[in-house]
Structure formats: structure tokens, C-alpha cells
Design a protein around this motif. Structure first.
Motif, PDB file in Angstrom:
ATOM      1  N   GLY A 233       0.790  -1.216   0.000  1.00 12.80           N
ATOM      2  CA  GLY A 233       0.000   0.000   0.000  1.00 12.80           C
ATOM      3  C   GLY A 233       0.825   1.270   0.000  1.00 12.80           C
ATOM      4  N   PHE A 234       2.154   1.166   0.283  1.00 10.34           N
ATOM      5  CA  PHE A 234       2.997   2.356   0.388  1.00 10.34           C
ATOM      6  C   PHE A 234       4.157   2.369  -0.609  1.00 10.34           C
ATOM      7  CE2 PHE A 234       0.985   2.036   4.524  1.00 10.34           C
ATOM      8  CZ  PHE A 234       0.643   3.336   4.815  1.00 10.34           C
ATOM      9  N   LEU A 235       4.353   1.277  -1.306  1.00  9.11           N
ATOM     10  CA  LEU A 235       5.533   1.176  -2.172  1.00  9.11           C
ATOM     11  C   LEU A 235       5.645   2.298  -3.187  1.00  9.11           C
ATOM     12  CD1 LEU A 235       5.759  -2.648  -2.907  1.00  9.11           C
ATOM     13  CD2 LEU A 235       7.584  -1.208  -2.009  1.00  9.11           C
ATOM     14  N   THR A 236       4.574   2.566  -3.903  1.00  5.80           N
ATOM     15  CA  THR A 236       4.646   3.519  -5.009  1.00  5.80           C
ATOM     16  C   THR A 236       4.872   4.947  -4.550  1.00  5.80           C
ATOM     17  OG1 THR A 236       2.231   3.673  -4.959  1.00  5.80           O
ATOM     18  CG2 THR A 236       3.209   2.101  -6.503  1.00  5.80           C
ATOM     19  N   ASP A 237       4.431   5.270  -3.354  1.00  3.58           N
ATOM     20  CA  ASP A 237       4.556   6.644  -2.855  1.00  3.58           C
ATOM     21  C   ASP A 237       5.771   6.838  -1.954  1.00  3.58           C
ATOM     22  OD1 ASP A 237       2.224   7.475  -4.136  1.00  3.58           O
ATOM     23  OD2 ASP A 237       0.969   6.794  -2.473  1.00  3.58           O
ATOM     24  N   SER A 238       6.162   5.802  -1.217  1.00  2.00           N
ATOM     25  CA  SER A 238       7.180   5.978  -0.175  1.00  2.00           C
ATOM     26  C   SER A 238       8.507   5.297  -0.476  1.00  2.00           C
ATOM     27  CB  SER A 238       6.640   5.453   1.166  1.00  2.00           C
ATOM     28  OG  SER A 238       5.434   6.102   1.502  1.00  2.00           O
TER      29      SER A 238
END
Length: 294
Positions: A233-238
Motif C-alpha cells: 500500500g505504500f511502495l509507489t509513494d514511499s
């Protein structure tokens, strides 16, 4: 039970209990760190798919977060209710033993030294036996000996608080038949003796009735699913900061569950369990002071 000053924020943040929780959760946190690192490496570097957005994963975490929040609220509230009810019951134990000792002190003559000494030992014996019976065992070395065969007699019974309570009833009844108590005084003493049994039974109800299995199973299952899918859930943004985010969320969720597990059975030896050893010592001190200082 941990004694602390709620106004000292800095000391609370770095209290030794926090280090103990961190030590307990370290294997889980280490696994999640390795797992998150592997997921980030495969997604960002190995497959090099930074532009793919996992919208289903984000939506799933939003929905799971709502459900998980409801479950955790129930979990913490139910665990704290059990802890607080146990504390209320032990407060009632303190009051009932004091009331019983005060009434015996008023009803027994100062010359009845042997009876006063017997009750000053047996009332705390009941409390100590109840305390350890809630921990699934009675320490006979904590019992104050009232007769030569008292310990041997106690060994014959599986539920030792019941035996001590029976001896208290027998002694009160014997004194009533001997004319040292009136009928009204006997009724008053019976009420206090009955209260001790009621308190013990209520404590046993808390100990012997765990949180329903379905709640426990699904709470742990939801926490596992939530944190194991959290990196997506956070890979693409973080990017690789996802590892820190996952560790923080895992620490928070697992800490809440760990605290609930610790306080739902408040009569054991955990740091946050009730101070039943100290309360038992206080009862022994109070009862002895009431009955013997005449």
C-alpha cells in the motif's frame, strides 16, 4: 503492577517497560523488516515497476483498517474491563476482611486472646490462599499456622480457600454455640464470610472465562493480514521508506494486542497485573492490628 508518575512524559517514554515490550516484539519486527525490504527490492529494483499503482491494495487497507479498529477497540475495552473488575473485587476483599475483623473485635471479649489470634491468622490465610489459587496453586509457606495439623489438613483439599472458609464458619458457629456470639451477631458475621466467598467466586469467573475464541482468532488473523500486505500500500509513494512505515504500524498494532493479552488475566505475575501480593500483605497487617491490639 507498575508504579509511575503520569506527569513525567520523558520517563514514561523511555521507561523500562517500553524496552521490555520492544524486546518481546523484536522477533516480529525483525521479520517484518526483512520481509518489507525484500518486497521493496523486488518491486522497485528487481522488477522495476515503480509506476504501477496498487489501488486495490490501498482500498483493501482502508477497509481492513476500519474493521481492525473496531476489533481492537473491543479487544482493549474488554481486557481493561476484566482488569478493572478484578481491582474492584480486590478492593472489596480489603473492605470485607476489615469489616469481619472489626466485628469480631467488637464481639469477642479482650480475654478471648486465643480466638483473636486464630482469626487474625485465618482471615489473611484465606486471602493468601485465594491469591495463589487464582494463579493455579497455593503456597503453603505463606500460610500462618494455627494448629499442629493445619498444614497437613490443608494438603488434603484441592480447593484450599474453600477449606479455610469452612474452618472460619466452623469456628464462628462453635463460638455461637458457646454463647460468645448472639444470634444477631452470628447473622452479621455470616454476611461478611459470605462476601469473601462471593469475591473469590467472581475472581475465579474472570480467570476461567477467557475472551471468546472467535474474537481472539479473527483479531490476530486481521492483524496478520493487515501488516503482511501493508508494504504494497505504500511502495509507489514511499519507496524504501515503506520499511519504516511498516515497522511503526506493526509496533503499534502488536503493542496494543500484547497489552490486552497481559491485562485480560489480572491475577498473575505480569508487570501490569494487579498487586495482589501487596494487597494480601496489607490485609494481614490490618487484620492483625484490629484484632490483637486490645
Amino acid at each position: 503492577m507498575v508504579n509511575y508518575n503520569p506527569k513525567t512524559w520523558f520517563q514514561l517514554i523511555f521507561h523500562s517497560y517500553s524496552r521490555q515490550v520492544m524486546k518481546t516484539l523484536m522477533p516480529t519486527l525483525a521479520f517484518m523488516a526483512v520481509y518489507s525490504t525484500v518486497v521493496c527490492y523486488l518491486y522497485l529494483d528487481y522488477f522495476q515497476l515503480p509506476d504501477i499503482q496498487f489501488h486495490p491494495s490501498i482500498a483493501m487497507h482502508s477497509l481492513l483498517g476500519i474493521v481492525l479498529g473496531l476489533f481492537l477497540v473491543f479487544r482493549t475495552n474488554s481486557a481493561y474491563d476484566r482488569w478493572w473488575e478484578g481491582r474492584r473485587l480486590w478492593g472489596a476483599m480489603v473492605n470485607s476482611t476489615r469489616n469481619l475483623a472489626l466485628k469480631l473485635n467488637a464481639y469477642l471479649s479482650p480475654e478471648s486472646r486465643a480466638d483473636r489470634e486464630w482469626f487474625s491468622k485465618m482471615i489473611p490465610n484465606f486471602v493468601y490462599a485465594t491469591k495463589e489459587n487464582l494463579r493455579r496453586g497455593v503456597l503453603l509457606n505463606e500460610m500462618e499456622v494455627v494448629s499442629a495439623d493445619f498444614i497437613d489438613d490443608l494438603k488434603k483439599y484441592k480447593h484450599k480457600p474453600n477449606r479455610i472458609s469452612a474452618l472460619l464458619y466452623e469456628r464462628v458457629n462453635m463460638l455461637y454455640k458457646g454463647g460468645q456470639f448472639t444470634g444477631d451477631q452470628l447473622i452479621n458475621l455470616d454476611k461478611e464470610l459470605k462476601d469473601l466467598i462471593d469475591i473469590m467466586g467472581a475472581c475465579e469467573r474472570i480467570r476461567n472465562t477467557p475472551i471468546p475464541y472467535s474474537y481472539m482468532m479473527y483479531i490476530k488473523k486481521f492483524i496478520f493480514i493487515y501488516i503482511i500486505t501493508l508494504p504494497f500500500g505504500f511502495l509507489t509513494d514511499s519507496g524504501y521508506f515503506t520499511i519504516l512505515i511498516v515497522l511503526l504500524v506493526t509496533f503499534v498494532l502488536m503493542s496494543v494486542e500484547l497489552i490486552a493479552e497481559e491485562i485480560e488475566d489480572p491475577f498473575g505475575y505480569d508487570l501490569n497485573d494487579l498487586p495482589t501480593d501487596e494487597l494480601s500483605g496489607k490485609i494481614r497487617e490490618n487484620v492483625g492490628e484490629i484484632l490483637l491490639q486490645v
